[in-house]
Design a protein around this motif. Structure first.
Motif, PDB file in Angstrom:
ATOM      1  N   PRO A  94      -0.012  16.235   6.006  1.00  7.94           N
ATOM      2  CA  PRO A  94      -0.170  15.924   4.585  1.00  7.94           C
ATOM      3  C   PRO A  94       0.166  14.472   4.242  1.00  7.94           C
ATOM      4  O   PRO A  94       1.061  13.867   4.839  1.00  7.94           O
ATOM      5  CB  PRO A  94       0.818  16.886   3.907  1.00  7.94           C
ATOM      6  N   ASN A  95      -0.581  13.926   3.289  1.00  9.07           N
ATOM      7  CA  ASN A  95      -0.322  12.608   2.709  1.00  9.07           C
ATOM      8  C   ASN A  95      -0.432  11.460   3.699  1.00  9.07           C
ATOM      9  O   ASN A  95       0.152  10.391   3.493  1.00  9.07           O
ATOM     10  CB  ASN A  95       1.065  12.563   2.046  1.00  9.07           C
ATOM     11  N   GLN A  96      -1.176  11.666   4.780  1.00  7.29           N
ATOM     12  CA  GLN A  96      -1.322  10.594   5.766  1.00  7.29           C
ATOM     13  C   GLN A  96      -2.658  10.787   6.477  1.00  7.29           C
ATOM     14  O   GLN A  96      -2.850  11.739   7.228  1.00  7.29           O
ATOM     15  CB  GLN A  96      -0.195  10.658   6.784  1.00  7.29           C
ATOM     16  N   THR A 113       0.834  -1.197   0.000  1.00  4.87           N
ATOM     17  CA  THR A 113       0.000   0.000   0.000  1.00  4.87           C
ATOM     18  C   THR A 113       0.872   1.251   0.000  1.00  4.87           C
ATOM     19  O   THR A 113       1.748   1.392   0.851  1.00  4.87           O
ATOM     20  CB  THR A 113      -0.908   0.030   1.242  1.00  4.87           C
ATOM     21  N   PRO A 114       0.681   2.177  -0.954  1.00  7.40           N
ATOM     22  CA  PRO A 114       1.439   3.437  -0.916  1.00  7.40           C
ATOM     23  C   PRO A 114       1.192   4.163   0.398  1.00  7.40           C
ATOM     24  O   PRO A 114       0.089   4.118   0.939  1.00  7.40           O
ATOM     25  CB  PRO A 114       0.864   4.225  -2.106  1.00  7.40           C
ATOM     26  N   ARG A 115       2.223   4.836   0.904  1.00  8.98           N
ATOM     27  CA  ARG A 115       2.113   5.482   2.201  1.00  8.98           C
ATOM     28  C   ARG A 115       0.955   6.473   2.244  1.00  8.98           C
ATOM     29  O   ARG A 115       0.266   6.610   3.253  1.00  8.98           O
ATOM     30  CB  ARG A 115       3.426   6.205   2.551  1.00  8.98           C
ATOM     31  N   TYR A 116       0.726   7.196   1.113  1.00 10.49           N
ATOM     32  CA  TYR A 116      -0.334   8.204   1.141  1.00 10.49           C
ATOM     33  C   TYR A 116      -1.728   7.580   1.098  1.00 10.49           C
ATOM     34  O   TYR A 116      -2.723   8.291   1.158  1.00 10.49           O
ATOM     35  CB  TYR A 116      -0.144   9.213   0.003  1.00 10.49           C
ATOM     36  N   HIS A 117      -1.828   6.234   0.979  1.00 11.70           N
ATOM     37  CA  HIS A 117      -3.119   5.562   1.073  1.00 11.70           C
ATOM     38  C   HIS A 117      -3.299   4.875   2.421  1.00 11.70           C
ATOM     39  O   HIS A 117      -4.356   4.314   2.694  1.00 11.70           O
ATOM     40  CB  HIS A 117      -3.279   4.527  -0.050  1.00 11.70           C
ATOM     41  N   GLU A 118      -2.283   4.913   3.257  1.00 14.11           N
ATOM     42  CA  GLU A 118      -2.402   4.357   4.600  1.00 14.11           C
ATOM     43  C   GLU A 118      -3.281   5.266   5.449  1.00 14.11           C
ATOM     44  O   GLU A 118      -3.436   6.448   5.165  1.00 14.11           O
ATOM     45  CB  GLU A 118      -1.029   4.249   5.269  1.00 14.11           C
ATOM     46  N   ARG A 119      -3.800   4.665   6.498  1.00 17.35           N
ATOM     47  CA  ARG A 119      -4.553   5.465   7.463  1.00 17.35           C
ATOM     48  C   ARG A 119      -4.104   5.100   8.865  1.00 17.35           C
ATOM     49  O   ARG A 119      -3.902   3.931   9.175  1.00 17.35           O
ATOM     50  CB  ARG A 119      -6.055   5.227   7.325  1.00 17.35           C
ATOM     51  N   ILE A 120      -3.925   6.116   9.697  1.00 19.39           N
ATOM     52  CA  ILE A 120      -3.592   5.889  11.093  1.00 19.39           C
ATOM     53  C   ILE A 120      -4.883   5.562  11.832  1.00 19.39           C
ATOM     54  O   ILE A 120      -5.856   6.320  11.769  1.00 19.39           O
ATOM     55  CB  ILE A 120      -2.917   7.128  11.711  1.00 19.39           C
ATOM     56  N   VAL A 152       8.203   7.052  13.007  1.00 18.40           N
ATOM     57  CA  VAL A 152       7.139   6.270  12.372  1.00 18.40           C
ATOM     58  C   VAL A 152       7.012   6.624  10.888  1.00 18.40           C
ATOM     59  O   VAL A 152       5.992   6.348  10.253  1.00 18.40           O
ATOM     60  CB  VAL A 152       5.795   6.462  13.103  1.00 18.40           C
ATOM     61  N   GLY A 153       8.043   7.266  10.340  1.00 19.14           N
ATOM     62  CA  GLY A 153       8.100   7.510   8.904  1.00 19.14           C
ATOM     63  C   GLY A 153       7.349   8.719   8.409  1.00 19.14           C
ATOM     64  O   GLY A 153       7.031   8.811   7.215  1.00 19.14           O
ATOM     65  N   ILE A 154       7.055   9.688   9.290  1.00 27.81           N
ATOM     66  CA  ILE A 154       6.311  10.882   8.893  1.00 27.81           C
ATOM     67  C   ILE A 154       7.201  12.108   9.056  1.00 27.81           C
ATOM     68  O   ILE A 154       7.765  12.337  10.128  1.00 27.81           O
ATOM     69  CB  ILE A 154       5.021  11.042   9.725  1.00 27.81           C
ATOM     70  N   HIS A 179      10.809  14.177  16.376  1.00 26.16           N
ATOM     71  CA  HIS A 179      11.517  12.914  16.577  1.00 26.16           C
ATOM     72  C   HIS A 179      10.548  11.739  16.572  1.00 26.16           C
ATOM     73  O   HIS A 179      10.808  10.704  15.943  1.00 26.16           O
ATOM     74  CB  HIS A 179      12.283  12.963  17.902  1.00 26.16           C
ATOM     75  N   PHE A 180       9.411  11.895  17.235  1.00 23.92           N
ATOM     76  CA  PHE A 180       8.431  10.812  17.267  1.00 23.92           C
ATOM     77  C   PHE A 180       7.881  10.532  15.871  1.00 23.92           C
ATOM     78  O   PHE A 180       7.812   9.380  15.432  1.00 23.92           O
ATOM     79  CB  PHE A 180       7.286  11.141  18.219  1.00 23.92           C
TER      80      PHE A 180
END
Length: 398
Positions: free
Chosen positions: A352-354, A179-186, A216-218, A211-212
């Motif tokens: 953005p994008n998440q 799944t592309p990162r911008y299609h993920e949902r938290i 987690v890649g954001i 830092h946090f």
């Protein structure tokens, strides 16, 4: 398995205020805070409300809203914030020309009044008249950071909100490796030994936010300084004013180190972009304790080790020049991270994008801006159009 409408990460003034305002709108809210007692930038703040210092229509409106809000906030929250107004003295160094320093304040909404050394010492008898060339004065608002945060937290729990003491270690994401990162949902957060689920997560973690989120890649354009101060326990010695230098180096450090050229280096530990700054100021709280400082260091490692002995010597020496009576009083050294952004305005809104994750951080004047903006944020979430919240969106840095 219980799922919340909102999970708020961070229980300082930002997290407490946002949790309260979201709960007022009827959302189910879980506030997660790492420490059982208040720490970090909220705990060690001067908690000054500089209504006079707006330079734009946006900041002027927010300062005015903050002033109005604080006049009724204690009643609303059913706990005193210890709101008061007091005189601010901005001391002018001997090497500086008072008229030239005064001119640098002409663009503020309320221009501080230039006064002589004698007038400054009459306002603040503890000042060393031999150490200053003059001062500027203006009225400030002030609250207790601990009392204000506690008031928000207690009001939040009365509305049915939940607070849990736990360290957030990661974010729950939908999707898989394809799944592309911008299609993920938290969809929640991980804490030590637990998983909490929610429709939305908002990061109110102040200086540790970058830092946090990076862990987690954001990526976000939020930064932090290591701030140091000394706290003198309640004393009979009385300050009549809040004392700060007219020229504060901290803000120049922040402006210099939040440019795009440093962006990649911010994600590499071990960098110190500029020498530390020391802005010698002091404020006394209602209980008689005095906070003095502050040193600001732009270090890219949020866990960098700092020598408190050298810092204490430097802070005592500088404050001793201005307020000699404070130099040798018993005091405890404290350190925290302070968040800031690339344009001196906070980051508020969806990242953005998440999907499913928001941020509410980066405040240069948190105790002034947080109350009106937390209320605006909650109103925006339920569908109210708000051009100010839109202007403060993290999307402005994409």
């Amino acid at each position: 398995m219980k799922s919340y409408d909102w999970i708020v990460v961070g229980g300082g003034i930002t997290g407490a205020a946002v949790s309260y305002e979201l709960a007022k709108k009827g959302f189910t809210v879980l506030l997660l805070e790492k420490y059982p007692t208040l720490k970090g930038a909220t705990r060690y703040s001067y908690a000054i409300l500089p209504y006079w210092s707006s330079t734009t229509d946006l900041t002027n409106q927010l300062f005015q809203e903050a002033k109005e809000r604080y006049h009724c906030l204690s009643e609303e929250l059913e706990t005193s914030t210890q709101f008061r107004e007091l005189d601010l003295l901005l001391t002018i160094a001997l090497k500086d020309d008072p008229e030239k320093i005064a001119a640098t304040f002409n663009h503020y909404n309320t221009i501080p009044h230039l006064i002589s050394v004698q007038e400054a010492c009459e306002m603040e008898p503890l000042l060393n008249k031999e150490a200053i060339a003059g001062a500027l004065t203006v009225r400030n608002g002030h609250v207790s950071p601990e009392a204000t945060t506690l008031a928000y937290s207690q009001a939040f729990t009365r509305l049915g909100g939940q607070i849990e003491i736990a360290e957030v270690t990661g974010l729950v994401k939908t999707g898989d490796n394809a799944t592309p990162r911008y299609h993920e949902r938290i969809t929640g957060v991980y804490t030590t030994g637990k998983t909490h689920h929610a429709a939305n997560v908002v990061i109110c973690a102040g200086g540790i936010s970058r830092h946090f989120l990076k862990s987690v890649g954001i990526h976000t354009r939020i930064y932090f300084t290591h701030a140091e101060m000394l706290e003198i326990p309640p004393t009979d010695l009385q300050l009549h004013t809040n004392v700060m230098p007219a020229v504060q180096e901290r803000f120049q450090c922040e402006a210099t180190t939040s440019t795009a050229e440093f962006e990649q280096m911010w994600d590499e530990p071990g960098h110190e972009f500029v020498p530390f700054s020391l802005d010698a100021g002091a404020i006394q709280f209602n209980n008689g304790c005095i906070r003095i400082g502050q040193i600001s260091r732009v270090l890219t490692d949020p866990h960098a080790k700092i020598d408190p002995v050298q810092s204490e010597v430097a802070m005592r020496s500088e404050i001793g020049k201005i307020l000699p009576a404070l130099e040798h009083l018993t005091a405890t050294w404290h350190h925290c991270l302070i968040a800031y952004s690339a344009d001196n305005l906070p980051l508020i809104g969806a990242i953005p994008n998440q999907e499913g994750i928001h941020i509410f951080s980066g405040f240069s004047s948190p105790f002034a801006f947080v109350p009106p903006l937390a209320k605006r944020f909650a109103n925006y979430i339920v569908g109210e159009n708000d051009e100010i919240i839109k202007q403060l969106s993290p999307h402005r840095f994409v």
